[in-house]
Design a protein around this motif. Structure first.
Motif, PDB file in Angstrom:
ATOM      1  N   ARG A  16       2.310  49.909  80.753  1.00 39.35           N
ATOM      2  CA  ARG A  16       2.788  50.284  79.416  1.00 39.35           C
ATOM      3  C   ARG A  16       2.193  49.359  78.357  1.00 39.35           C
ATOM      4  NH1 ARG A  16       6.031  54.051  78.403  1.00 39.35           N
ATOM      5  NH2 ARG A  16       6.993  54.060  80.481  1.00 39.35           N
ATOM      6  N   THR A  17       2.078  48.075  78.691  1.00 39.40           N
ATOM      7  CA  THR A  17       1.477  47.130  77.748  1.00 39.40           C
ATOM      8  C   THR A  17       0.008  47.470  77.505  1.00 39.40           C
ATOM      9  OG1 THR A  17       2.993  45.374  78.405  1.00 39.40           O
ATOM     10  CG2 THR A  17       0.944  44.710  77.342  1.00 39.40           C
ATOM     11  N   LEU A  32      -1.404  50.371  77.728  1.00 41.78           N
ATOM     12  CA  LEU A  32      -1.465  51.575  76.898  1.00 41.78           C
ATOM     13  C   LEU A  32      -1.134  51.251  75.437  1.00 41.78           C
ATOM     14  CD1 LEU A  32       0.242  54.127  79.311  1.00 41.78           C
ATOM     15  CD2 LEU A  32      -2.145  54.182  78.545  1.00 41.78           C
ATOM     16  N   LYS A  33      -0.143  50.421  75.211  1.00 36.00           N
ATOM     17  CA  LYS A  33       0.210  50.065  73.825  1.00 36.00           C
ATOM     18  C   LYS A  33      -0.968  49.396  73.123  1.00 36.00           C
ATOM     19  CE  LYS A  33       5.223  49.587  74.413  1.00 36.00           C
ATOM     20  NZ  LYS A  33       6.350  48.625  74.483  1.00 36.00           N
ATOM     21  N   GLU A  34      -1.725  48.587  73.864  1.00 37.60           N
ATOM     22  CA  GLU A  34      -2.840  47.866  73.267  1.00 37.60           C
ATOM     23  C   GLU A  34      -4.073  48.742  73.066  1.00 37.60           C
ATOM     24  OE1 GLU A  34      -1.821  43.423  75.088  1.00 37.60           O
ATOM     25  OE2 GLU A  34      -3.423  44.629  75.964  1.00 37.60           O
ATOM     26  N   GLN A  35      -4.313  49.689  73.978  1.00 38.12           N
ATOM     27  CA  GLN A  35      -5.577  50.418  73.936  1.00 38.12           C
ATOM     28  C   GLN A  35      -5.427  51.915  73.641  1.00 38.12           C
ATOM     29  OE1 GLN A  35      -8.486  49.509  76.944  1.00 38.12           O
ATOM     30  NE2 GLN A  35      -7.520  47.553  77.460  1.00 38.12           N
ATOM     31  N   HIS A  36      -4.313  52.510  74.046  1.00 37.80           N
ATOM     32  CA  HIS A  36      -4.104  53.945  73.807  1.00 37.80           C
ATOM     33  C   HIS A  36      -2.645  54.149  73.386  1.00 37.80           C
ATOM     34  CE1 HIS A  36      -8.027  54.832  75.560  1.00 37.80           C
ATOM     35  NE2 HIS A  36      -7.714  53.998  76.536  1.00 37.80           N
ATOM     36  N   PRO A  37      -2.300  53.658  72.207  1.00 42.09           N
ATOM     37  CA  PRO A  37      -0.878  53.627  71.806  1.00 42.09           C
ATOM     38  C   PRO A  37      -0.229  54.997  71.711  1.00 42.09           C
ATOM     39  CG  PRO A  37      -2.316  53.025  69.967  1.00 42.09           C
ATOM     40  CD  PRO A  37      -3.171  53.028  71.199  1.00 42.09           C
ATOM     41  N   ALA A  39       1.593  55.568  74.976  1.00 43.78           N
ATOM     42  CA  ALA A  39       2.410  54.486  75.515  1.00 43.78           C
ATOM     43  C   ALA A  39       3.871  54.856  75.734  1.00 43.78           C
ATOM     44  CB  ALA A  39       2.326  53.270  74.601  1.00 43.78           C
ATOM     45  N   ASP A  40       4.353  55.910  75.115  1.00 43.70           N
ATOM     46  CA  ASP A  40       5.764  56.276  75.276  1.00 43.70           C
ATOM     47  C   ASP A  40       5.983  57.309  76.381  1.00 43.70           C
ATOM     48  OD1 ASP A  40       6.601  54.561  73.274  1.00 43.70           O
ATOM     49  OD2 ASP A  40       6.324  56.071  71.707  1.00 43.70           O
ATOM     50  N   LEU A  95       1.334  59.724  84.450  1.00 42.59           N
ATOM     51  CA  LEU A  95       1.541  59.420  83.038  1.00 42.59           C
ATOM     52  C   LEU A  95       1.990  60.704  82.360  1.00 42.59           C
ATOM     53  CD1 LEU A  95       1.330  57.388  80.694  1.00 42.59           C
ATOM     54  CD2 LEU A  95      -1.064  58.074  80.439  1.00 42.59           C
TER      55      LEU A  95
END
Length: 301
Positions: free
Chosen positions: A12-13, A15-20, A23-24, A41
């Protein structure tokens, strides 16, 4: 730098950094493959995370070539859609790919013989186009059988009748089939695209039907007979003629070589299965079952 343990919080981290925008989505473990861990995913995507030294190169290869090929293929494949770049949190590349639903055929074998034969034949006929300049070259598998001529007899001799599921007479039949495959005329056409790893764990099944093809990490250019061994590796007994009719391009020499590729891959599957029975790392008991079933088909049992 050693890769950290792959966990849901780590993913999740990343994804938040690279594909936000992703991320949810829900993240849940799906499978631990030979080279990659697979995580769901959301409903339609998957994360492919490398777990071996060679896995990053395989993922980059898929990301380079598969997106352009996938739209023309007649079965769903795990098309890489996004690339995750190495970072301090995870030092290797990783991909976001399309999720292909179904159960791997080493756990739920194909039972709808006619459907699977036609679907697989159509898929490989479409895939086996001449590869462009710069396509990944084969690394042994995908090339001629002759360099492997002495490998098969030794590997067969190392297996017991309990390992292979056949007796002495059928073992002689299998050895003769191998010798005939090695003696068959070599491929003289242009190198074609190959999946090059078509064994039961790399296709999926739903309601007995073949519904998707997975793991293109071994994608390369070479002799199409390598993939045609899937007629015995994947399909029920007696389905090979219908498969080759659907494929429509196989001459007798190709079929002889294809049987050889199915034979040597069956021994590799059995080896992996034996490791699983012994509890060794990398062992997968279901692969052994698939290897024995392949041998039974090849010797006509």
């Amino acid at each position: 730098m050693k890769s950290p343990e792959i966990t849901e919080p780590l993913l999740r981290t990343l994804l938040k950094e690279q594909h936000p925008d992703l991320a949810d989505l829900e993240i849940r473990r799906a499978a631990r493959g030979w080279d990659n861990e697979l995580w769901r995913l959301g409903d339609d995507l998957a994360l492919r995370m490398p777990r071996t030294e060679r896995a990053p190169g395989l993922l980059r290869k898929e990301y380079r070539w598969l997106p352009a090929m996938a739209p023309g293929l007649p079965l769903p494949v795990p098309t890489p859609l996004r690339l995750g770049v190495p970072s301090t949190r995870f030092p290797e590349p990783w991909t976001v790919a399309a999720w292909v639903p179904g159960t791997p055929a080493d756990r739920t074998p194909v039972s709808r013989s006619a459907q699977a034969a036609e679907a697989l034949g159509d898929f490989l006929r479409t895939l086996h186009e001449p590869a462009p300049p710069g396509a990944p070259p084969h690394q042994g598998r995908g090339g001629p059988l002759r360099p492997l001529a002495d490998d098969f007899p030794g590997r067969l001799a190392d297996l017991s009748p309990e390992d292979t599921g056949i007796g002495t007479d059928d073992a002689h039949t299998l050895r003769a089939l191998w010798d005939d495959a090695v003696a068959a005329p070599a491929w003289q056409g242009p190198p074609t695209w190959l999946h090059c790893d078509l064994h039961p764990a790399n296709v999926v099944v739903a309601d007995g039907a073949l519904t998707g093809v997975l793991d293109f990490g071994e994608l390369c250019a070479g002799d199409p007979a390598t993939d045609l061994g899937a007629a015995w590796l994947l399909l029920p007994q007696g389905a090979a003629p219908r498969f080759f009719e659907a494929y429509g391009r196989a001459d007798p020499a190709m079929i002889r070589r294809a049987k050889g590729w199915a034979a040597i891959q069956s021994l590799a599957l059995i080896d992996v299965g034996r490791n699983g029975e012994r509890g060794l790392p990398g062992g997968k008991v279901t692969w052994g079952h698939a290897g024995r079933a392949t041998i039974q088909r090849l010797v006509g049992r």
